[in-house]
Design a protein around this motif. Structure first.
Motif, PDB file in Angstrom:
ATOM      1  N   GLY A  31      43.634 -30.258 -50.877  1.00 44.49           N
ATOM      2  CA  GLY A  31      42.346 -29.823 -51.416  1.00 44.49           C
ATOM      3  C   GLY A  31      41.184 -30.418 -50.644  1.00 44.49           C
ATOM      4  N   TRP A  32      40.223 -29.576 -50.315  1.00 44.60           N
ATOM      5  CA  TRP A  32      39.027 -29.995 -49.563  1.00 44.60           C
ATOM      6  C   TRP A  32      37.889 -29.174 -50.135  1.00 44.60           C
ATOM      7  N   GLY A  33      36.957 -29.784 -50.838  1.00 48.14           N
ATOM      8  CA  GLY A  33      35.892 -28.963 -51.404  1.00 48.14           C
ATOM      9  C   GLY A  33      34.917 -29.688 -52.294  1.00 48.14           C
ATOM     10  N   LYS A  34      35.084 -31.004 -52.461  1.00 53.56           N
ATOM     11  CA  LYS A  34      34.144 -31.771 -53.279  1.00 53.56           C
ATOM     12  C   LYS A  34      33.869 -33.098 -52.597  1.00 53.56           C
ATOM     13  N   GLY A  35      32.701 -33.648 -52.907  1.00 53.06           N
ATOM     14  CA  GLY A  35      32.367 -34.977 -52.408  1.00 53.06           C
ATOM     15  C   GLY A  35      31.937 -34.986 -50.948  1.00 53.06           C
ATOM     16  N   PHE A  36      32.251 -36.084 -50.264  1.00 48.55           N
ATOM     17  CA  PHE A  36      31.792 -36.314 -48.897  1.00 48.55           C
ATOM     18  C   PHE A  36      32.265 -35.242 -47.921  1.00 48.55           C
ATOM     19  N   VAL A  37      33.432 -34.647 -48.165  1.00 49.65           N
ATOM     20  CA  VAL A  37      33.945 -33.631 -47.224  1.00 49.65           C
ATOM     21  C   VAL A  37      32.998 -32.436 -47.091  1.00 49.65           C
ATOM     22  N   LEU A  38      32.211 -32.177 -48.122  1.00 47.65           N
ATOM     23  CA  LEU A  38      31.253 -31.068 -48.028  1.00 47.65           C
ATOM     24  C   LEU A  38      30.209 -31.362 -46.955  1.00 47.65           C
ATOM     25  N   ALA A  39      29.760 -32.613 -46.885  1.00 46.90           N
ATOM     26  CA  ALA A  39      28.791 -33.008 -45.851  1.00 46.90           C
ATOM     27  C   ALA A  39      29.437 -32.928 -44.471  1.00 46.90           C
ATOM     28  N   VAL A  40      30.712 -33.305 -44.384  1.00 43.72           N
ATOM     29  CA  VAL A  40      31.432 -33.230 -43.108  1.00 43.72           C
ATOM     30  C   VAL A  40      31.531 -31.763 -42.667  1.00 43.72           C
TER      31      VAL A  40
END
Length: 158
Positions: A31-40
């Motif tokens: 899963g990739w879609g919340k938190g710091f990864v959005l800024a990345v």
């Protein structure tokens, strides 16, 4: 030993010269879609694409708790996807952060940083959606990175 610096700012825009690795914690579910990864992802598409491909191919690679994937996004900037949380929700098993996995990630990250001659830049990893405690995470960072002479900057987003 290098001291750990904590400054105000955005970890996706590291304030330093020379090679840089931006490190963050990922979950073990793909899963990739919340938190710091959005800024990345807003800045570079490669880390998300690489993470998703790594997860899809997990039967034939090292994807799992404690694994690190280093993705080059600019000539002198890399993003380290560190699998340090089990799942995504706080439940009966406590918060998703896995300190032992994070410690293995940081040890591997230190090897990459030394090899690249890079400083490491990060938010307060493991302390947002992963539910970790900075008082437990900070000593892991200091032990794995600072004690190996790696410059570490932690960014508190304003």
């Amino acid at each position: 030993m290098k001291p750990l610096r904590i400054i105000a700012g955005d970890a996706t825009s590291p304030q330093a010269k020379g090679p840089k690795i931006i490190a963050h914690v990922c979950n073990d579910l793909g899963g990739w879609g919340k938190g710091f990864v959005l800024a990345v992802s807003k800045r570079w598409p490669e880390p998300e694409a690489a993470y998703r491909a790594w997860h899809r191919g997990r039967s034939g690679n090292d994807f799992g708790l404690g694994a690190v994937q280093v993705v080059r996004v600019k000539p002198d900037v890399w993003v380290a996807n560190m699998v340090g949380q089990r799942g995504m929700r706080i439940g009966s098993g406590g918060p998703p952060i896995r300190y032992d996995a994070l410690e293995r990630c940081l040890a591997a990250l230190a090897g990459h940083a030394v090899e690249l001659g890079a400083g490491v830049h990060m938010p307060r990893i493991g302390c947002g959606l992963a539910g970790g405690s900075w008082s437990r995470v900070e000593p892991l960072i200091t032990g794995a990175l600072c004690e190996r002479g790696v410059a570490v900057t932690v960014y508190d987003h304003g």
